[in-house]
Design a protein around this motif. Structure first.
Motif, PDB file in Angstrom:
ATOM      1  N   SER A   1      28.237  47.760 -16.298  1.00  0.00           N
ATOM      2  CA  SER A   1      26.793  47.513 -16.373  1.00  0.00           C
ATOM      3  C   SER A   1      26.135  47.649 -15.005  1.00  0.00           C
ATOM      4  O   SER A   1      25.059  48.240 -14.879  1.00  0.00           O
ATOM      5  CB  SER A   1      26.515  46.122 -16.943  1.00  0.00           C
ATOM      6  OG  SER A   1      26.951  46.044 -18.279  1.00  0.00           O
TER       7      SER A   1
ATOM      8  N   ILE B   1      12.099  44.129 -17.234  1.00  0.00           N
ATOM      9  CA  ILE B   1      11.854  44.327 -18.666  1.00  0.00           C
ATOM     10  C   ILE B   1      12.209  45.760 -19.081  1.00  0.00           C
ATOM     11  O   ILE B   1      12.891  45.981 -20.086  1.00  0.00           O
ATOM     12  CB  ILE B   1      10.380  44.010 -19.027  1.00  0.00           C
ATOM     13  CG1 ILE B   1      10.053  42.555 -18.723  1.00  0.00           C
ATOM     14  CG2 ILE B   1      10.081  44.359 -20.476  1.00  0.00           C
ATOM     15  CD1 ILE B   1      10.835  41.545 -19.533  1.00  0.00           C
TER      16      ILE B   1
ATOM     17  N   SER C   1      15.937  46.318 -18.856  1.00  0.00           N
ATOM     18  CA  SER C   1      16.602  45.686 -19.998  1.00  0.00           C
ATOM     19  C   SER C   1      16.558  46.597 -21.215  1.00  0.00           C
ATOM     20  O   SER C   1      17.560  46.765 -21.913  1.00  0.00           O
ATOM     21  CB  SER C   1      15.935  44.349 -20.337  1.00  0.00           C
ATOM     22  OG  SER C   1      16.073  43.459 -19.270  1.00  0.00           O
ATOM     23  N   ALA C   2      15.392  47.193 -21.471  1.00  0.00           N
ATOM     24  CA  ALA C   2      15.249  48.101 -22.611  1.00  0.00           C
ATOM     25  C   ALA C   2      16.109  49.355 -22.410  1.00  0.00           C
ATOM     26  O   ALA C   2      16.778  49.809 -23.344  1.00  0.00           O
ATOM     27  CB  ALA C   2      13.786  48.488 -22.798  1.00  0.00           C
TER      28      ALA C   2
ATOM     29  N   MET D   1      20.200  45.570 -22.888  1.00  0.00           N
ATOM     30  CA  MET D   1      20.713  44.257 -22.495  1.00  0.00           C
ATOM     31  C   MET D   1      19.560  43.271 -22.401  1.00  0.00           C
ATOM     32  O   MET D   1      18.410  43.665 -22.263  1.00  0.00           O
ATOM     33  CB  MET D   1      21.409  44.341 -21.120  1.00  0.00           C
ATOM     34  CG  MET D   1      22.635  45.216 -21.084  1.00  0.00           C
ATOM     35  SD  MET D   1      23.264  45.436 -19.395  1.00  0.00           S
ATOM     36  CE  MET D   1      23.745  43.767 -18.984  1.00  0.00           C
ATOM     37  N   SER D   2      19.880  41.993 -22.427  1.00  0.00           N
ATOM     38  CA  SER D   2      18.847  40.969 -22.256  1.00  0.00           C
ATOM     39  C   SER D   2      18.359  40.963 -20.810  1.00  0.00           C
ATOM     40  O   SER D   2      19.087  41.347 -19.885  1.00  0.00           O
ATOM     41  CB  SER D   2      19.400  39.592 -22.620  1.00  0.00           C
ATOM     42  OG  SER D   2      20.358  39.178 -21.653  1.00  0.00           O
ATOM     43  N   SER D   3      17.132  40.493 -20.642  1.00  0.00           N
ATOM     44  CA  SER D   3      16.571  40.388 -19.287  1.00  0.00           C
ATOM     45  C   SER D   3      17.396  39.470 -18.387  1.00  0.00           C
ATOM     46  O   SER D   3      17.626  39.808 -17.219  1.00  0.00           O
ATOM     47  CB  SER D   3      15.123  39.911 -19.338  1.00  0.00           C
ATOM     48  OG  SER D   3      14.320  40.884 -19.937  1.00  0.00           O
ATOM     49  N   PRO D   4      17.876  38.312 -18.884  1.00  0.00           N
ATOM     50  CA  PRO D   4      18.708  37.466 -18.013  1.00  0.00           C
ATOM     51  C   PRO D   4      20.003  38.172 -17.573  1.00  0.00           C
ATOM     52  O   PRO D   4      20.430  38.021 -16.425  1.00  0.00           O
ATOM     53  CB  PRO D   4      19.011  36.240 -18.876  1.00  0.00           C
ATOM     54  CG  PRO D   4      17.877  36.160 -19.840  1.00  0.00           C
ATOM     55  CD  PRO D   4      17.523  37.592 -20.131  1.00  0.00           C
ATOM     56  N   ALA D   5      20.607  38.939 -18.468  1.00  0.00           N
ATOM     57  CA  ALA D   5      21.839  39.645 -18.098  1.00  0.00           C
ATOM     58  C   ALA D   5      21.549  40.705 -17.034  1.00  0.00           C
ATOM     59  O   ALA D   5      22.292  40.836 -16.052  1.00  0.00           O
ATOM     60  CB  ALA D   5      22.470  40.288 -19.328  1.00  0.00           C
TER      61      ALA D   5
ATOM     62  N   SER E   1      19.027  40.684 -14.948  1.00  0.00           N
ATOM     63  CA  SER E   1      18.680  39.957 -13.717  1.00  0.00           C
ATOM     64  C   SER E   1      19.923  39.498 -12.971  1.00  0.00           C
ATOM     65  O   SER E   1      19.976  39.554 -11.738  1.00  0.00           O
ATOM     66  CB  SER E   1      17.799  38.749 -14.038  1.00  0.00           C
ATOM     67  OG  SER E   1      16.544  39.163 -14.513  1.00  0.00           O
ATOM     68  N   HIS E   2      20.931  39.053 -13.712  1.00  0.00           N
ATOM     69  CA  HIS E   2      22.189  38.634 -13.084  1.00  0.00           C
ATOM     70  C   HIS E   2      22.823  39.808 -12.329  1.00  0.00           C
ATOM     71  O   HIS E   2      23.240  39.656 -11.175  1.00  0.00           O
ATOM     72  CB  HIS E   2      23.147  38.104 -14.149  1.00  0.00           C
ATOM     73  CG  HIS E   2      24.527  37.868 -13.636  1.00  0.00           C
ATOM     74  ND1 HIS E   2      24.856  36.788 -12.853  1.00  0.00           N
ATOM     75  CD2 HIS E   2      25.663  38.600 -13.781  1.00  0.00           C
ATOM     76  CE1 HIS E   2      26.149  36.862 -12.529  1.00  0.00           C
ATOM     77  NE2 HIS E   2      26.653  37.941 -13.083  1.00  0.00           N
TER      78      HIS E   2
END
Length: 134
Positions: A41, A57, A60-61, A65-69, A71-72
């Motif tokens: 990733s 955002i 993520s799209a 993946m989710s935004s928190p993932a 961001s990590h």
């Protein structure tokens, strides 16, 4: 410390090579940097950010993946100085850092795709698993 002789003599003069070898700390720093790209990733994010500047955002799209993932992973890449960010109002945009280290890593990734993935980005495909063009 460079050994003056090795336990087995194979007829090679390794003294010069050992004198040129970087210290263990430098190998560890490089290993830590490469570890960041050892995650699929983060490697995908790094590749994307070498080609565009985007907000979390949209990333993520693009990544599915989710935004928190996302961001990590961005935090990890920023901690390694592979990417930079800028704020524009409420939005934070990310892109690859503009330095020699990042350019070399990007080129390496592109070349490895070309070698290992018949339809990789360097050949106009999206990566391993693409059908080879006829």
């Amino acid at each position: 410390m460079v050994p003056t002789h090795l336990p087995h003599d194979h007829g090679q003069d390794t003294t010069h090579m050992l004198e040129q070898m970087p210290p263990p700390e430098e190998f560890q720093q490089l290993s830590d940097l490469l570890r960041q790209l050892g995650d699929g990733s983060r490697l995908r994010l790094f590749w994307l950010l070498c080609h565009c500047e985007e907000c979390v955002i949209n990333l993520s799209a693009m990544m599915g993946m989710s935004s928190p993932a996302v961001s990590h992973h961005l935090k990890q890449l920023r901690g390694s100085s592979l990417i930079v960010s800028r704020r524009d109002g409420k939005e934070v945009y990310y892109k690859a850092a503009d330095n020699l280290q990042v350019r070399l890593l990007h080129r390496l990734v592109e070349q490895l795709f070309a070698i290992t993935c018949p339809g990789g980005p360097a050949k106009g495909g999206t990566g391993c698993g693409d059908e080879p063009s006829v």
